[in-house]
Motif scaffolding. Structure first.
Motif, PDB file in Angstrom:
ATOM      1  N   SER A  79      15.408  28.108   8.760  1.00  0.00           N
ATOM      2  CA  SER A  79      14.355  27.102   9.016  1.00  0.00           C
ATOM      3  C   SER A  79      13.082  27.773   9.517  1.00  0.00           C
ATOM      4  CB  SER A  79      14.808  26.076  10.061  1.00  0.00           C
ATOM      5  OG  SER A  79      15.992  25.470   9.641  1.00  0.00           O
ATOM      6  N   ARG A  90       0.676  26.402   2.092  1.00  0.00           N
ATOM      7  CA  ARG A  90       0.012  25.097   2.189  1.00  0.00           C
ATOM      8  C   ARG A  90      -1.455  25.270   1.823  1.00  0.00           C
ATOM      9  NH1 ARG A  90       3.716  21.148   2.904  1.00  0.00           N
ATOM     10  NH2 ARG A  90       5.169  21.514   4.585  1.00  0.00           N
ATOM     11  N   ARG A  95       4.173  16.329  -1.217  1.00  0.00           N
ATOM     12  CA  ARG A  95       5.015  16.182  -0.026  1.00  0.00           C
ATOM     13  C   ARG A  95       6.267  17.053  -0.160  1.00  0.00           C
ATOM     14  NH1 ARG A  95       8.652  10.932   1.134  1.00  0.00           N
ATOM     15  NH2 ARG A  95       9.430  11.577   3.175  1.00  0.00           N
ATOM     16  N   TRP A  96       6.574  17.804   0.881  1.00  0.00           N
ATOM     17  CA  TRP A  96       7.813  18.595   0.887  1.00  0.00           C
ATOM     18  C   TRP A  96       8.322  18.667   2.317  1.00  0.00           C
ATOM     19  CZ3 TRP A  96      11.263  19.733  -2.561  1.00  0.00           C
ATOM     20  CH2 TRP A  96      12.280  20.617  -2.237  1.00  0.00           C
ATOM     21  N   GLU A  97       9.551  18.267   2.535  1.00  0.00           N
ATOM     22  CA  GLU A  97      10.074  18.209   3.906  1.00  0.00           C
ATOM     23  C   GLU A  97      11.342  19.030   4.036  1.00  0.00           C
ATOM     24  OE1 GLU A  97       9.526  14.976   6.095  1.00  0.00           O
ATOM     25  OE2 GLU A  97       7.954  14.154   4.804  1.00  0.00           O
ATOM     26  N   MET A  98      11.486  19.628   5.206  1.00  0.00           N
ATOM     27  CA  MET A  98      12.710  20.367   5.491  1.00  0.00           C
ATOM     28  C   MET A  98      13.589  19.539   6.419  1.00  0.00           C
ATOM     29  SD  MET A  98      12.379  23.060   3.745  1.00  0.00           S
ATOM     30  CE  MET A  98      13.888  23.851   4.338  1.00  0.00           C
ATOM     31  N   ARG A 100      15.483  18.585   9.558  1.00  0.00           N
ATOM     32  CA  ARG A 100      15.292  18.969  10.964  1.00  0.00           C
ATOM     33  C   ARG A 100      16.503  18.552  11.781  1.00  0.00           C
ATOM     34  NH1 ARG A 100      11.185  16.396  13.398  1.00  0.00           N
ATOM     35  NH2 ARG A 100      10.998  14.945  11.667  1.00  0.00           N
ATOM     36  N   ILE A 125      15.158  11.803   6.320  1.00  0.00           N
ATOM     37  CA  ILE A 125      13.889  12.030   5.619  1.00  0.00           C
ATOM     38  C   ILE A 125      13.455  10.680   5.067  1.00  0.00           C
ATOM     39  CG2 ILE A 125      12.820  13.222   3.654  1.00  0.00           C
ATOM     40  CD1 ILE A 125      14.583  15.639   4.525  1.00  0.00           C
ATOM     41  N   GLU A 126      12.299  10.238   5.548  1.00  0.00           N
ATOM     42  CA  GLU A 126      11.908   8.858   5.255  1.00  0.00           C
ATOM     43  C   GLU A 126      11.456   8.653   3.817  1.00  0.00           C
ATOM     44  OE1 GLU A 126       9.057   7.581   8.148  1.00  0.00           O
ATOM     45  OE2 GLU A 126      10.410   8.207   9.757  1.00  0.00           O
ATOM     46  N   ASP A 237      11.330  11.121  -3.537  1.00  0.00           N
ATOM     47  CA  ASP A 237      10.408  10.196  -2.861  1.00  0.00           C
ATOM     48  C   ASP A 237      10.489   8.832  -3.554  1.00  0.00           C
ATOM     49  OD1 ASP A 237       7.886   8.769  -2.293  1.00  0.00           O
ATOM     50  OD2 ASP A 237       7.284  10.629  -1.299  1.00  0.00           O
ATOM     51  N   VAL A 244      11.370  15.642  -2.826  1.00  0.00           N
ATOM     52  CA  VAL A 244      10.711  15.767  -1.532  1.00  0.00           C
ATOM     53  C   VAL A 244      11.469  16.687  -0.573  1.00  0.00           C
ATOM     54  CG1 VAL A 244      11.770  13.694  -0.535  1.00  0.00           C
ATOM     55  CG2 VAL A 244       9.512  14.383   0.189  1.00  0.00           C
ATOM     56  N   SER A 245      12.752  16.935  -0.882  1.00  0.00           N
ATOM     57  CA  SER A 245      13.525  17.813   0.002  1.00  0.00           C
ATOM     58  C   SER A 245      14.809  18.236  -0.703  1.00  0.00           C
ATOM     59  CB  SER A 245      13.892  17.056   1.289  1.00  0.00           C
ATOM     60  OG  SER A 245      14.477  17.943   2.219  1.00  0.00           O
TER      61      SER A 245
END
Ligand code: GN1
Ligand code: MG
Length: 375
Positions: A79, A90, A95-98, A100, A125-126, A237, A244-245
């Motif tokens: 991470s 960046r 959108r890209w999320e890790m 958590r 992840i929303e 997404d 997105v992830s």
């Protein structure tokens, strides 16, 4: 509200206690089984009042991962590395999320219950969704993108930096050896289905060394891989329909990108999924394969050398064959590894993967061409 218990063959625990360790929302609305994973026990801890406070709670299957502490150690290193890499690239322009991980009151990212169960929790992840089977070409291309981005984010993380959290994972000759040992001692009533499986494996035994030989003689380098990039592990997404992830990081460890590409391709190119209604639906769709590879190469082609590309056909054929062997072995052993809904599910899953492997073989020529041309 009554205490919530969840009972399966390997877990009896006060879920509420585990949830509270990770700062459960107050009040907890409901704790319910979540997702379709075959190995760990996963739950959604829902808040009764604020949907945004909900999170995922997971108990690692210690029968599979015997050093769960190593998983979290790897994920801390992973991470931190990815967060730094994302900073440098960046704006990613999307959108890209890790994933958590949440902390306990003691500041730890895991909690061990009094029975020795290993728990951890992750934020949701929303506005993202997971699919059990492929929804179309854009979806396939997005999964390729997610895997390519993942590989490119870890390309400068030395394989030796991470522990091997699951020894023998994707080492096909070891799965074959294990199958042969289990078969020799198995007490399963012979049927047309078991005969199909044993015959299928027997005829293809010589395939299992193709990637390990290339690793041993240096044609394929070890890298950090995901290990399980199947359809359901890439979140999409809900508004943009873009990836997105990439989740389910327990097998992020040293390996061959061919394990990942083989797995993503066998998963995404079979529109029927792993548990189809009918076997007749199972097929390997070359155009879905093209879409995945297109998405992947768009971000990661720089590090797929021509000699590595040559082995991609073998990889997708092998990983579906290997997964079939793994499911069938587990069926013969009494379903001790993969979760099942009934005692024959692993047998059916094995046949699906073998049918998929046959479909791959019957399309060898067109697949090799698609792989050669992917860019
Ligand atoms: C298992 O637990 P899950 O569903 O994320 C398995 C994968 C298989 C997959 C098939 C650690 O993943 O290797 O490809 O089932 N994970 C492990 O659905 O064995
Ligand atoms: Mg997994």
């Amino acid at each position: 509200m009554p205490e919530i218990h969840y009972t399966s063959k390997r877990i009896t625990i006060h879920l509420r206690e585990a949830a509270e360790r990770f700062g459960a929302p107050d009040p907890i609305g409901k704790i319910s089984p979540f997702g379709s994973g075959n190995v760990n026990d996963t739950f959604l801890v829902a808040s009764g009042v604020n949907e945004k406070a909900s999170f995922i709670l997971q108990r690692i299957n210690a029968g599979v991962f015997n050093m769960p502490g190593w998983i979290m150690q790897n994920l801390r290193i992973f991470s931190a590395h990815v967060a730094k890499r994302l900073e440098t690239i960046r704006p990613l322009e999307r959108r890209w999320e890790m994933v958590r991980f949440r902390k306990t009151g003691e500041g730890k990212d895991f909690w061990i219950d009094p029975q020795g169960g290993f728990w951890r929790a992750m934020n949701l992840i929303e506005e993202a969704k997971s699919f059990d089977s492929i929804a179309g070409f854009n979806h396939a291309s997005e999964i390729g993108f997610a895997l390519g981005l993942f590989h490119s984010l870890v390309k400068d993380l030395a394989p030796g930096a991470l522990k091997d959290t699951l020894e023998g994972f994707h080492i096909a000759p070891l799965y074959l050896r294990r199958y042969e040992a289990v078969l020799a001692g198995a007490h399963v009533a012979p049927s047309a289905d078991t005969a199909f499986c044993t015959h299928f494996i027997e005829k293809r035994k010589s395939l299992v060394t193709v990637l390990e030989d290339a690793k041993t003689d240096g044609r394929l380098p070890l890298r950090i891989i995901h290990g399980d990039p199947k359809v359901s592990n890439v979140l999409i997404d809900t508004r943009t329909h873009l990836a997105v992830s990439i989740v389910d990081l327990d097998t992020v460890k040293p390996g061959l990108i061919h394990y990942d590409l083989g797995d993503a391709l066998r998963s995404c190119s079979n529109p029927a999924g792993e548990d189809p209604f009918s076997l007749e639906e199972v097929r390997f769709e070359p155009q879905l394969c093209r879409a995945v590879l297109g998405g992947y190469m768009g971000v990661a082609k720089d590090f797929v050398a021509p000699s590595e590309r040559n082995l991609l056909y073998d990889a997708v054929r092998l990983i579906s064959f290997e997964l079939g062997i793994r499911f069938f072995t587990d069926f013969l052993e009494g379903n001790v590894y993969f979760s099942v809904t009934d005692s024959e599910q692993n047998l059916r899953r094995a046949i699906v993967q073998f049918r998929l492997c046959q479909s791959i073989e019957s399309r060898a020529k067109v697949l090799r061409k698609i792989i050669d041309e992917a860019k």
